[in-house]
Write an enzyme that holds these catalytic residues in place. Structure first.
Site, PDB file in Angstrom:
ATOM      1  N   ASN A 119      -1.241   1.379   5.104  1.00 53.14           N
ATOM      2  CA  ASN A 119      -0.129   1.506   4.156  1.00 53.14           C
ATOM      3  C   ASN A 119       0.010   0.185   3.397  1.00 53.14           C
ATOM      4  O   ASN A 119       0.301  -0.843   4.000  1.00 53.14           O
ATOM      5  CB  ASN A 119       1.141   1.827   4.960  1.00 53.14           C
ATOM      6  CG  ASN A 119       2.397   1.933   4.118  1.00 53.14           C
ATOM      7  OD1 ASN A 119       2.420   1.509   2.971  1.00 53.14           O
ATOM      8  ND2 ASN A 119       3.450   2.477   4.698  1.00 53.14           N
ATOM      9  N   HIS A 133       2.152   8.321  -1.888  1.00 53.14           N
ATOM     10  CA  HIS A 133       2.129   7.102  -1.085  1.00 53.14           C
ATOM     11  C   HIS A 133       1.330   7.330   0.199  1.00 53.14           C
ATOM     12  O   HIS A 133       1.481   8.359   0.863  1.00 53.14           O
ATOM     13  CB  HIS A 133       3.567   6.688  -0.777  1.00 53.14           C
ATOM     14  CG  HIS A 133       3.654   5.518   0.156  1.00 53.14           C
ATOM     15  ND1 HIS A 133       2.919   4.369  -0.049  1.00 53.14           N
ATOM     16  CD2 HIS A 133       4.365   5.330   1.295  1.00 53.14           C
ATOM     17  CE1 HIS A 133       3.190   3.527   0.934  1.00 53.14           C
ATOM     18  NE2 HIS A 133       4.054   4.085   1.755  1.00 53.14           N
ATOM     19  N   CYS A 179       7.951   0.966  -1.051  1.00 50.13           N
ATOM     20  CA  CYS A 179       6.761   1.807  -1.299  1.00 50.13           C
ATOM     21  C   CYS A 179       6.908   2.662  -2.557  1.00 50.13           C
ATOM     22  O   CYS A 179       5.946   3.288  -2.991  1.00 50.13           O
ATOM     23  CB  CYS A 179       6.480   2.689  -0.094  1.00 50.13           C
ATOM     24  SG  CYS A 179       6.267   1.734   1.402  1.00 50.13           S
TER      25      CYS A 179
END
Ligand code: ACO
Length: 324
Positions: free
Chosen positions: A279, A249, A112
């Site tokens: 996500n 993020h 990520c």
């Protein structure tokens, strides 16, 4: 000495939308749990497009928006943990798809944080002199590594891609950076393990699907990542509330609430879009950046001060302070 600047942004997500209610039909979960624990309401899941297909759509949009020909690109960096293949790289596939015949192409793997690591790398290429223009794209089809029998992770992730055109500039736009890894915590997020399998080896273990210790990642982000963002903002010579926007993020909306509090930043400065996409790992920060520009929350060329921050598997975490 040349500098680098983000001169264009774009994103692309697959058409198919899977809602929390759709998920509750195939696993023991419900909209209420997912929404209150994570903020996520739906995610886009690819029917037939690969990670390089999504990235190529972003690349084409960036070329159209900037009026550049593909041959003018010097490099293509793709951040991904869900490549079409390890060899060739996803970036090489995108290079071929758009005809960027003069660009070198490579993938960067930092989960990520991948887009931040790739952007920090690309900025050095431009500052070094010979490279003038390139694409930095985060692209993921996480749906192919999610364990759809594990409700504690399956509800969290989605597919998508976002990216930027990075170009040579006369003024400094990258004001400070800090990028980190802590491999001693590697087991908290794992996917894509391929064990030894030759006739001359002890057989190794395969673990293709993603596993995550959600609680420990949550605590890591609140504690270590918030501190690191604050330190990087101060290194750039600003107080935390002098930054216009924090693009973090997009894992969990409660995480953004806690991080804003920990950093002492107005919560309104942290836009969120995980409600729509879940996500999307390396794609989450550039998708958010691109959406903020589309919605006029940010304007390219305005000199607004922006924090870009990714964190996740590795563990990895990285922050860039840029003016756009
Ligand atoms: N639906 C219904 N119930 C569920 C679900 C679900 N989808 N998933 C778990 N539960 C249950 C659990 O079984 C547990 O039940 P129990 O108490 O009876 O045992 C209960 O809900 C609580 O589970 P927890 O895992 O403790 O829930 P938590 O509040 O910690 O939330 C979450 C989990 C959302 C994953 C959170 O920890 C989180 O967001 N962590 C951060 C993740 C992150 O930031 N990742 C970033 C990196 S990702 C990358 O790099 C690829």
């Amino acid at each position: 000495m040349s500098y680098a600047k983000i001169s264009q942004v774009a994103h692309y997500v697959p058409e198919q939308i899977i809602t929390n209610d759709n998920l509750s039909q195939i696993m023991d979960t419900n909209d209420e749990w997912i929404k209150t624990r994570t903020g996520i309401e739906r995610r886009h899941i690819s029917r037939n497009q690969t990670t390089s297909d999504l990235a190529a759509e972003v690349a084409k949009k960036l070329l159209v928006k900037s009026g550049l020909a593909a041959e003018e690109l010097d490099f293509i960096l793709i951040a991904t943990i869900t490549p079409d293949s390890n060899m060739p790289s996803t970036a090489a596939r995108v290079q071929a798809a758009i005809g960027a015949t003069n660009a070198f192409a490579m993938d960067i793997v930092a989960a990520c944080s991948g887009f931040i690591f790739a952007l920090a790398t690309a900025e050095k290429f431009i500052r070094s002199g010979p490279y003038k223009k390139g694409l930095v794209i985060g692209s993921e089809t996480l749906s192919k590594i999610v364990d759809w029998s594990d409700r504690s992770t399956a509800v969290l992730f989605g597919d998508g891609a976002g990216g930027v055109l990075l170009e040579e500039a006369e003024q400094q736009h990258f004001l400070a950076e800090s990028i980190h890894s802590d491999g001693s915590c590697a087991s908290s997020l794992v996917s894509g393990v391929v064990g030894l399998s030759s006739p001359f080896s002890e057989l190794g273990e395969n673990q293709p699907f993603l596993t995550m210790e959600g609680r420990s990642i949550f605590d890591f982000a609140v504690r270590r990542v918030s501190k690191s963002i604050k330190e990087t903002v101060e290194k750039a010579g600003f107080s935390v509330n002098e930054i216009d926007t924090y693009l973090l993020h997009q894992a969990n909306v409660r995480l953004l609430d806690k991080m804003a509090k920990k950093m002492g930043v107005d919560r309104e400065k942290l836009p969120a879009n995980m409600m729509e996409y879940g996500n999307t790992s390396a794609a989450s920060v550039p998708i958010l950046l691109s959406e903020c520009v589309d919605k006029n929350l940010l304007t390219l060329g305005s000199s607004q001060k922006v924090v870009l921050c990714g964190f996740g598997g590795g563990l990895t975490w990285g922050t860039l302070i840029v003016t756009i």
